[in-house]
Design a protein around this motif. Structure first.
Motif, PDB file in Angstrom:
ATOM      1  N   ILE A   1       0.833  -1.206   0.000  1.00 15.40           N
ATOM      2  CA  ILE A   1       0.000   0.000   0.000  1.00 15.40           C
ATOM      3  C   ILE A   1       0.865   1.252   0.000  1.00 15.40           C
ATOM      4  O   ILE A   1       0.614   2.192  -0.762  1.00 15.40           O
ATOM      5  CB  ILE A   1      -0.961   0.003   1.215  1.00 15.40           C
ATOM      6  CG1 ILE A   1      -1.888  -1.210   1.188  1.00 15.40           C
ATOM      7  CG2 ILE A   1      -1.748   1.309   1.300  1.00 15.40           C
ATOM      8  CD1 ILE A   1      -2.669  -1.412  -0.089  1.00 15.40           C
ATOM      9  N   ASP A   2       1.903   1.270   0.816  1.00 14.35           N
ATOM     10  CA  ASP A   2       2.776   2.439   0.884  1.00 14.35           C
ATOM     11  C   ASP A   2       3.475   2.686  -0.448  1.00 14.35           C
ATOM     12  O   ASP A   2       3.617   3.826  -0.874  1.00 14.35           O
ATOM     13  CB  ASP A   2       3.791   2.268   2.014  1.00 14.35           C
ATOM     14  CG  ASP A   2       4.546   3.543   2.306  1.00 14.35           C
ATOM     15  OD1 ASP A   2       3.887   4.575   2.577  1.00 14.35           O
ATOM     16  OD2 ASP A   2       5.789   3.519   2.273  1.00 14.35           O
ATOM     17  N   SER A   3       3.895   1.618  -1.128  1.00 14.39           N
ATOM     18  CA  SER A   3       4.554   1.815  -2.433  1.00 14.39           C
ATOM     19  C   SER A   3       3.564   2.376  -3.450  1.00 14.39           C
ATOM     20  O   SER A   3       3.928   3.204  -4.282  1.00 14.39           O
ATOM     21  CB  SER A   3       5.191   0.527  -2.935  1.00 14.39           C
ATOM     22  OG  SER A   3       4.221  -0.400  -3.337  1.00 14.39           O
ATOM     23  N   ARG A   4       2.306   1.954  -3.374  1.00 15.85           N
ATOM     24  CA  ARG A   4       1.269   2.508  -4.267  1.00 15.85           C
ATOM     25  C   ARG A   4       1.021   3.982  -3.959  1.00 15.85           C
ATOM     26  O   ARG A   4       0.875   4.796  -4.870  1.00 15.85           O
ATOM     27  CB  ARG A   4      -0.035   1.736  -4.136  1.00 15.85           C
ATOM     28  CG  ARG A   4       0.022   0.307  -4.571  1.00 15.85           C
ATOM     29  CD  ARG A   4       0.065   0.175  -6.067  1.00 15.85           C
ATOM     30  NE  ARG A   4      -0.114  -1.227  -6.420  1.00 15.85           N
ATOM     31  CZ  ARG A   4       0.397  -1.785  -7.472  1.00 15.85           C
ATOM     32  NH1 ARG A   4       1.139  -1.068  -8.303  1.00 15.85           N
ATOM     33  NH2 ARG A   4       0.186  -3.051  -7.732  1.00 15.85           N
ATOM     34  N   LEU A   5       0.950   4.314  -2.680  1.00 22.57           N
ATOM     35  CA  LEU A   5       0.759   5.716  -2.307  1.00 22.57           C
ATOM     36  C   LEU A   5       1.899   6.580  -2.827  1.00 22.57           C
ATOM     37  O   LEU A   5       1.667   7.643  -3.410  1.00 22.57           O
ATOM     38  CB  LEU A   5       0.674   5.855  -0.780  1.00 22.57           C
ATOM     39  CG  LEU A   5      -0.613   5.386  -0.113  1.00 22.57           C
ATOM     40  CD1 LEU A   5      -0.426   5.291   1.393  1.00 22.57           C
ATOM     41  CD2 LEU A   5      -1.764   6.313  -0.450  1.00 22.57           C
ATOM     42  N   LYS A   6       3.125   6.117  -2.614  1.00 25.42           N
ATOM     43  CA  LYS A   6       4.287   6.889  -3.077  1.00 25.42           C
ATOM     44  C   LYS A   6       4.266   7.064  -4.595  1.00 25.42           C
ATOM     45  O   LYS A   6       4.598   8.128  -5.100  1.00 25.42           O
ATOM     46  CB  LYS A   6       5.574   6.239  -2.607  1.00 25.42           C
ATOM     47  CG  LYS A   6       5.787   6.408  -1.110  1.00 25.42           C
ATOM     48  CD  LYS A   6       7.122   5.914  -0.650  1.00 25.42           C
ATOM     49  CE  LYS A   6       7.377   6.044   0.817  1.00 25.42           C
ATOM     50  NZ  LYS A   6       6.543   6.812   1.658  1.00 25.42           N
ATOM     51  N   ALA A   7       3.858   6.023  -5.315  1.00 27.62           N
ATOM     52  CA  ALA A   7       3.785   6.117  -6.772  1.00 27.62           C
ATOM     53  C   ALA A   7       2.766   7.168  -7.198  1.00 27.62           C
ATOM     54  O   ALA A   7       3.030   7.964  -8.104  1.00 27.62           O
ATOM     55  CB  ALA A   7       3.435   4.762  -7.378  1.00 27.62           C
TER      56      ALA A   7
END
Length: 178
Positions: A22-28
């Motif tokens: 989820i965090d990697s998606r948010l950062k993207a």
């Protein structure tokens, strides 16, 4: 009277791995790549391919735990303003999911709405879902989208792009110390 969907009976799962996704998606999204970065997608695909069925189930339970924790935080935040989390969050997220037909098929939106309502009323999303059978392949991306949208909603409310992730990391750190 205790419910069979009481969170104390639910497995927490691999919250760290679910949060990483989820965090990697948010950062993207915040970086403007909207998750279309082929390198990032390849890493996520490699990670998910490396999971055993049991480990995949742990990540799935972890995603449900995230949904529960996010909805619990949102419930408390909305109650502080005499508002109902279900009234303010669920329709908004359902409307957003309806605008994502390639990622979230219309037939799974009621299940995701049910997960949100379950979590918003203090029930375990994973135990609530388990009543209706095993998870399906079609529900995996919408489950991720649901957790992502909740995290993004929290970040928007707090005007802090890392608040939702930091909140979970702090909760995990406190749990590890205890």
């Amino acid at each position: 009277m205790s419910s069979s969907c009481d969170p104390r009976y639910a497995p927490a799962g691999d919250v760290g791995a679910a949060l990483m996704v989820i965090d990697s998606r948010l950062k993207a999204v915040y970086d403007g790549t909207s998750g279309t970065d082929p390198e990032q997608q390849q890493l996520i695909d490699q990670f998910t391919a490396s999971l055993s069925p049991r480990a995949a189930g742990e990540v799935l339970d972890g995603a449900c735990t995230l949904i529960f924790m996010f909805m619990n935080w949102l419930r408390m935040a909305y109650e502080d303003h005499d508002k109902d989390v279900i009234e303010y969050v669920v329709p908004n997220l359902v409307a957003t999911m309806r605008m994502m037909p390639r990622s979230v098929r219309p037939e799974v939106i009621p299940t995701m709405a049910g997960l949100l309502v379950a979590a918003g009323t203090g029930l375990s999303p994973s135990l609530w879902r388990k009543q209706y059978g095993e998870w399906t392949e079609k529900e995996m991306t919408p489950l991720e989208a649901t957790a992502f949208l909740l995290a993004e909603h929290i970040n928007r409310l707090t005007d802090d792009r890392d608040f939702a992730s930091r909140m979970i990391v702090e909760a995990l750190s406190n749990a590890a110390r205890e």
